[in-house]
Design a protein around this motif. Sequence first.
Motif, PDB file in Angstrom:
ATOM      1  N   ARG A  83       4.754 -34.165   3.009  1.00 38.47           N
ATOM      2  CA  ARG A  83       5.450 -33.348   3.355  1.00 38.47           C
ATOM      3  C   ARG A  83       5.281 -32.514   4.344  1.00 38.47           C
ATOM      4  O   ARG A  83       3.682 -32.322   4.680  1.00 38.47           O
ATOM      5  CB  ARG A  83       5.684 -32.402   1.621  1.00 38.47           C
ATOM      6  N   ASN A  84       6.229 -31.523   4.903  1.00 35.13           N
ATOM      7  CA  ASN A  84       5.748 -29.990   6.133  1.00 35.13           C
ATOM      8  C   ASN A  84       5.510 -28.703   5.045  1.00 35.13           C
ATOM      9  O   ASN A  84       6.501 -28.415   4.517  1.00 35.13           O
ATOM     10  CB  ASN A  84       7.151 -30.562   6.399  1.00 35.13           C
ATOM     11  N   LEU A  85       4.345 -27.780   5.014  1.00 37.93           N
ATOM     12  CA  LEU A  85       4.276 -26.460   5.159  1.00 37.93           C
ATOM     13  C   LEU A  85       5.231 -25.955   6.046  1.00 37.93           C
ATOM     14  O   LEU A  85       5.485 -25.330   6.824  1.00 37.93           O
ATOM     15  CB  LEU A  85       2.979 -26.612   5.291  1.00 37.93           C
ATOM     16  N   ALA A  86       6.188 -24.924   5.150  1.00 38.84           N
ATOM     17  CA  ALA A  86       7.356 -24.687   4.504  1.00 38.84           C
ATOM     18  C   ALA A  86       6.906 -23.396   5.868  1.00 38.84           C
ATOM     19  O   ALA A  86       5.733 -22.602   5.087  1.00 38.84           O
ATOM     20  CB  ALA A  86       8.502 -24.144   3.799  1.00 38.84           C
ATOM     21  N   GLY A  87       7.347 -23.123   7.142  1.00 41.61           N
ATOM     22  CA  GLY A  87       7.234 -21.747   7.662  1.00 41.61           C
ATOM     23  C   GLY A  87       5.010 -21.596   8.173  1.00 41.61           C
ATOM     24  O   GLY A  87       5.265 -20.748   8.782  1.00 41.61           O
ATOM     25  N   GLY A  88       4.602 -22.851   7.794  1.00 36.16           N
ATOM     26  CA  GLY A  88       3.765 -23.717   9.026  1.00 36.16           C
ATOM     27  C   GLY A  88       2.028 -22.294   8.495  1.00 36.16           C
ATOM     28  O   GLY A  88       2.395 -21.196   7.640  1.00 36.16           O
ATOM     29  N   MET A  89       1.180 -21.788   9.262  1.00 38.39           N
ATOM     30  CA  MET A  89      -0.057 -21.267   8.986  1.00 38.39           C
ATOM     31  C   MET A  89       0.516 -19.807   9.125  1.00 38.39           C
ATOM     32  O   MET A  89       0.133 -19.053   8.259  1.00 38.39           O
ATOM     33  CB  MET A  89      -0.894 -21.372   9.594  1.00 38.39           C
ATOM     34  N   ASP A  90       1.698 -19.833   9.246  1.00 35.80           N
ATOM     35  CA  ASP A  90       1.710 -18.370   9.613  1.00 35.80           C
ATOM     36  C   ASP A  90       1.985 -17.782   8.042  1.00 35.80           C
ATOM     37  O   ASP A  90       1.938 -16.508   7.819  1.00 35.80           O
ATOM     38  CB  ASP A  90       3.229 -17.458  10.199  1.00 35.80           C
TER      39      ASP A  90
END
Length: 407
Positions: A109-116
Amino acid sequence: MTDRSNDADRSDDGEASIAPAELADRLRAGDELTVLDVRDRDEFERWHLEGEGVEAVQIPHVKFIQAQATGGAADLVADLEEPIVAVCGHGEASAHAVSLLREAGIEARNLAGGMDAWADLYLVRELAVGAPATVLQYDRPSSGCLAYLLVSGDEAAVIDPLRAFADRYATAAADRGADLTYAIDTHVHADHVSGVRDLAARTDAEAVVPERARDRGLAFDARTLTDGAELPLGEATLAAVATPGHTTESLSFSLADVLFTGDTLFLEGVGRPDLEGSAAQRAADSRAVEPRDGSDEAPAAARRLYESLRHRILERPDETMIAPGHYSDAADPRDDGTYGARLGDLRDRLAAPSLSEAEFVERATNDLPPRPANDERIVAVNLGLEDVDEETAFELELGPNNCAVAD
């Protein structure tokens, strides 16, 4: 009560992504996850996701671009345990990597919005303390920073606010029928940009800082407090308690049976004593009314910290609720997700209360973690010696706070 108003409760694009708030829940629960970071190595080393059950692995996105042509995406993660959460700066490169992995049948799964988006996550829960006020604890999972909103009657105060979320505190106070009366810093922070000045500028809140911040070069108008000073707050009273050591000016604040300890005492250790000896602080000292004489080296600061713990905190009743300014992966939240502990429990749990002064100083000054990222510049900003815009302030404080000495 948990408020996630700055973040969707859950991701809206199906099983392929995970929202920051959901990831925070899983990390807090100690779930085992492989975090696949597709940023460049220098970005990963500067700051990456960590947790009790986390295995963080860096594989640059360029390798997934190459694998798309060869069909070898699964080979890149052959040694990694599932489930996998992929992250990048903004969530786009990691989304591409996840699409390739899922096509290969891998649970990712992908972290939505990333580290920001992870850095922008700010959670609030009510701290059940039985004090003559409602206490809300604000939690930034990306750094472990904690702030507190205290509401009594039609008045409110915020302790250790973050500039990045300054709008949240006044809104929460208004929602409870109160005006923000005080914006308080327990000390000059080195790990995050303070919201005290910003709140004083945009609301009727009075900026409040320790008196000895003037000795460090304080360059903005604020009410300053010394040991024993009191702030009336609706039907309650906040009392300042001098607890120097982490910094020379550090104050804790008592509210009935609750003690807000800033960076003096944590649930899993104590504040590190070496953060005043930076180049920025020396520059600040040169502007101070009474420049210091160089006595603030780490061993001397550690001795002051020892005295603060022994005679200003540990002598309090066992039932005193300790509300710290930070937490780390080693800290266990309470059942309601908040971070706090009875002082009696901390006496039993931590080694520091049983150490001699010499033992404490040695432990507090050896094997220290890296300094917080950009600490020298953050100190200058928090003293009012430098002004930065919101984007710069946000960038300066990304990464772990590293303000503690582990027990």
